[in-house]
Design a protein around this motif. Structure first.
Motif, short mmCIF file in Angstrom:
data_model
loop_
_atom_site.label_atom_id
_atom_site.label_comp_id
_atom_site.label_asym_id
_atom_site.label_seq_id
_atom_site.Cartn_x
_atom_site.Cartn_y
_atom_site.Cartn_z
N GLN A 174 3.11 8.22 -6.32
CA GLN A 174 2.30 9.25 -6.98
C GLN A 174 2.84 10.65 -6.67
O GLN A 174 3.68 10.83 -5.79
N PRO A 205 -2.30 11.23 -2.66
CA PRO A 205 -3.67 10.73 -2.89
C PRO A 205 -3.88 9.37 -2.23
O PRO A 205 -3.06 8.47 -2.37
N GLY A 206 -4.99 9.25 -1.48
CA GLY A 206 -5.33 7.98 -0.83
C GLY A 206 -4.62 7.75 0.48
O GLY A 206 -4.83 6.73 1.14
N GLN A 224 -12.40 5.25 2.90
CA GLN A 224 -11.17 5.58 2.18
C GLN A 224 -10.89 4.57 1.08
O GLN A 224 -10.57 4.92 -0.06
N GLU A 225 -11.04 3.27 1.42
CA GLU A 225 -10.79 2.21 0.44
C GLU A 225 -11.80 2.27 -0.70
O GLU A 225 -11.47 2.09 -1.87
N GLU A 226 -13.05 2.54 -0.34
CA GLU A 226 -14.13 2.53 -1.33
C GLU A 226 -14.08 3.75 -2.26
O GLU A 226 -14.31 3.65 -3.46
N ARG A 239 0.84 -1.21 0.00
CA ARG A 239 0.00 0.00 0.00
C ARG A 239 0.88 1.26 0.00
O ARG A 239 0.65 2.18 -0.79
N LYS A 292 2.68 1.95 -3.30
CA LYS A 292 1.75 2.50 -4.30
C LYS A 292 1.45 3.98 -4.00
O LYS A 292 1.46 4.83 -4.90
N LEU A 293 1.21 4.30 -2.70
CA LEU A 293 0.88 5.68 -2.30
C LEU A 293 1.98 6.66 -2.70
O LEU A 293 1.72 7.71 -3.29
N THR A 334 -8.48 10.96 0.68
CA THR A 334 -7.22 11.36 1.31
C THR A 334 -7.56 12.08 2.61
O THR A 334 -8.44 12.95 2.62
N ASN A 371 -11.40 6.15 -2.37
CA ASN A 371 -10.04 6.66 -2.54
C ASN A 371 -9.86 8.05 -1.93
O ASN A 371 -9.33 8.98 -2.54
N LYS A 397 -12.34 14.82 -2.44
CA LYS A 397 -11.13 13.99 -2.60
C LYS A 397 -10.31 14.00 -1.32
O LYS A 397 -9.52 13.09 -1.07
#
Length: 564
Positions: A303, A342-343, A504-506, A296, A299-300, A510, A508, A477
């Motif tokens: 970006q 993001p996220g 947050q998971e559903e 996770r 990936k975060l 922040t 996305n 967002k």
């Protein structure tokens, strides 16, 4: 010293009698500390108010016995109980701000009790009050004597309440949630203070809390209350080592523990539905594997940031001259720089007055920053017009600390959630907007039936879900969560934290998640930012900050977390 025998309390309501406390019995010995733990509505505070004879006799039916040595307090007249209340048994109430009279100085309120019970004159009472302020370690006791409640911090107000309770040298002290919503560091000092005063004065103590971590620090024996009944009674060590009742297990498991990595927190229902469930077993079910966490984060941070804050300062004038020019200022936020991806959930932690809330509100320009840049998705928020800022607010929302004061009491919760949809002209008409509001209510665990109810008709946890639904209405967002779980029961807190992570998971989302509680911050955050006196003192990976803090202030915050 104190015997409670078959205490049964019922309240008169328009729909009949409501049973608040059912056949409760326990003994308090001299020098003992009994901890009473349970969620809001379990009957803890009602039991303590009955001991003090502070329940409205016109609205309450009380059966049973409350025996102080050889005297049944329930059989005493109002004049007789007045000599015991505050004198032999004293109480520290849950909310010091509402327990203290805002138009009277703190010193006057403490001397009032001293003069009433100890027959001292004004000068003697003042000396006694200042001595008490010294004993509870209030800074500048003489100045505090002449200060009004609004001029003191939360921890200082609580110390004034403790001084007032101790003023007549009581044999028994009842502390009703005295540390709820206080910083972990202030909470720790209040607990240490009560332990010291109890030992020095030889008092007995009844300590009420919804947090078993706090109870473990202070109590000898624990009573667990659920729906008006005592469901478990045990010595503190035994209760923590081998809890028997499913409700006790749930209370122990649902508080975030920095020692475990959990995808979601256990809740009371996980244990009430399965009598044989163990805390270890439930935690294994919700384990958050290191490989998943690592993937996770990789990936975060691959970006570009969604938010860049550079050299942000917010300065307030504390005094001004005759022309209105500031002569004294305080740097609430001082040259702060960081980014959010993001996220991501960036945890912002610090004590009251450290600048957390001011920083959060400055980012959204709810408070105008003095200097610096706030760049959201390439747009410098500090340079946009009010019209452009209003459009940006669709993407940037805030969940305030107190859901009750952030909801209009005159609007139904359906109208409150629909209002931003109308302002920003989402959907064609109110019929479509209402449908969207109902979907949002259902998403946060409420129902369409709640649409036409008012804020006062909901519990604290439900109101927090309502303001989350309102923040989600414009499909933002980025959301700032400002102490959004600090005053909730640990069980309700677990449900709200789980909801925040699911959303947050559903969607996305922040988050910047603001809290004074590092155990909550560590559970919910990817990175942690520690703020003190308006400046960032440490920022980094949540696990690294907790396991290897570099700054002394961070070490102090971590050492103050109640250990399980």
């Amino acid at each position: 010293m104190l015997q409670i025998n078959n205490l049964h309390i019922r309240f008169k309501t328009p729909n009949g009698l409501f049973e608040a406390v059912k056949k409760v019995s326990f003994n308090l010995n001299k020098g003992q500390t009994i901890g009473i733990v349970g969620e809001s509505g379990s009957g803890k505070s009602v039991t303590s108010l009955a001991i003090m004879r502070l329940l409205d006799k016109n609205q309450t039916l009380i059966d049973g016995e409350i025996i102080l040595e050889d005297t049944d307090l329930l059989k005493l007249s109002e004049d007789e109980i007045r000599h015991i209340r505050g004198n032999r048994i004293a109480m520290i109430f849950q909310e010091p701000m509402t327990s203290l009279n805002p138009v009277l100085t703190c010193g006057y309120q403490v001397t009032e009790a001293i003069k009433l019970h100890l027959n001292l004159n004004n000068e003697e009472a003042r000396e006694q009050a200042i001595k008490l302020f010294n004993e509870v370690q209030l800074p500048r006791p003489e100045a505090m004597f002449d200060s009004y409640p609004h001029q003191l911090s939360g921890g200082q107000k609580q110390r004034v309440m403790i001084a007032m309770a101790l003023s007549c040298n009581p044999e028994i002290l009842i502390a009703d949630e005295p540390t709820t919503a206080l910083d972990v560091t202030v909470q720790k000092t209040i607990i240490e203070l009560l332990i010291r005063l109890k030992a020095e004065r030889g008092m007995s103590l009844i300590f009420i809390s919804h947090d078993l971590g706090v109870i473990r620090e202070i109590a000898d024996h624990v009573l667990v209350m659920y729906r008006g009944e005592i469901v478990e009674s045990a010595a503190v060590g035994k209760l923590f080592k081998a809890p028997q009742h499913p409700y006790t297990k749930g209370l122990l498991a649902c508080r975030p523990s920095p020692e475990y990595h959990l995808k979601r927190l256990p809740v009371i229902a996980d244990f009430m539905d399965k009598d044989d469930a163990s805390i270890t077993q439930i935690r294994k079910e919700y384990n958050y594997p290191a490989a998943e966490r690592s993937a996770r984060k990789k990936k975060l941070y691959s970006q570009s940031p969604i938010l860049n804050v550079n050299g942000l300062s917010t300065i307030f004038a504390t005094d001004s001259d005759l022309l209105g020019r500031p002569t004294q200022t305080v740097k609430a936020v001082n040259k702060v720089s960081f980014e959010v991806y993001p996220g991501e959930t960036l945890g912002l932690v610090g004590e009251s007055g450290s600048g957390k809330t001011t920083l959060g509100r400055s980012i959204l320009r709810l408070i105008e920053p003095t200097a610096g840049n706030i760049v959201f998705e390439g747009t410098d928020i500090c340079r946009v017009s009010k019209k452009e800022l209003r459009a940006l607010r669709r993407d940037m929302q805030i969940i305030f600390q107190d859901p009750y004061s952030s909801l209009n009491p005159r609007l139904t919760i359906g109208e409150s959630i629909m209002e931003p949809l109308q302002v920003h002209q989402f959907y064609k008409n109110n019929k479509e907007r209402k449908q969207k509001v109902i979907e949002l209510l259902e998403r946060v665990g409420l129902s369409s039936e709640h649409f036409n109810r008012y804020p006062h008709e909901f519990s604290g946890g439900q109101r927090q879900r309502i303001v989350i639904a309102r923040a989600l209405a414009l499909q933002p967002k980025f959301i700032i969560c400002d102490e959004s779980v600090s005053a909730l029961d640990v069980s309700v807190q677990a449900q709200v934290l789980n909801l925040i992570r699911e959303l947050q998971e559903e969607l996305n989302l922040t988050y910047i998640f603001i809290s004074h509680d590092l155990s909550v911050i560590k559970h919910i955050s990817d990175r942690i930012m520690v703020i003190n006196k308006g400046e960032i003192v440490e920022i980094g990976d949540a696990d690294e900050i907790y396991e290897n803090p570099q700054n002394e202030y961070t070490k102090k915050l971590i050492s103050s977390i109640p250990k399980f």
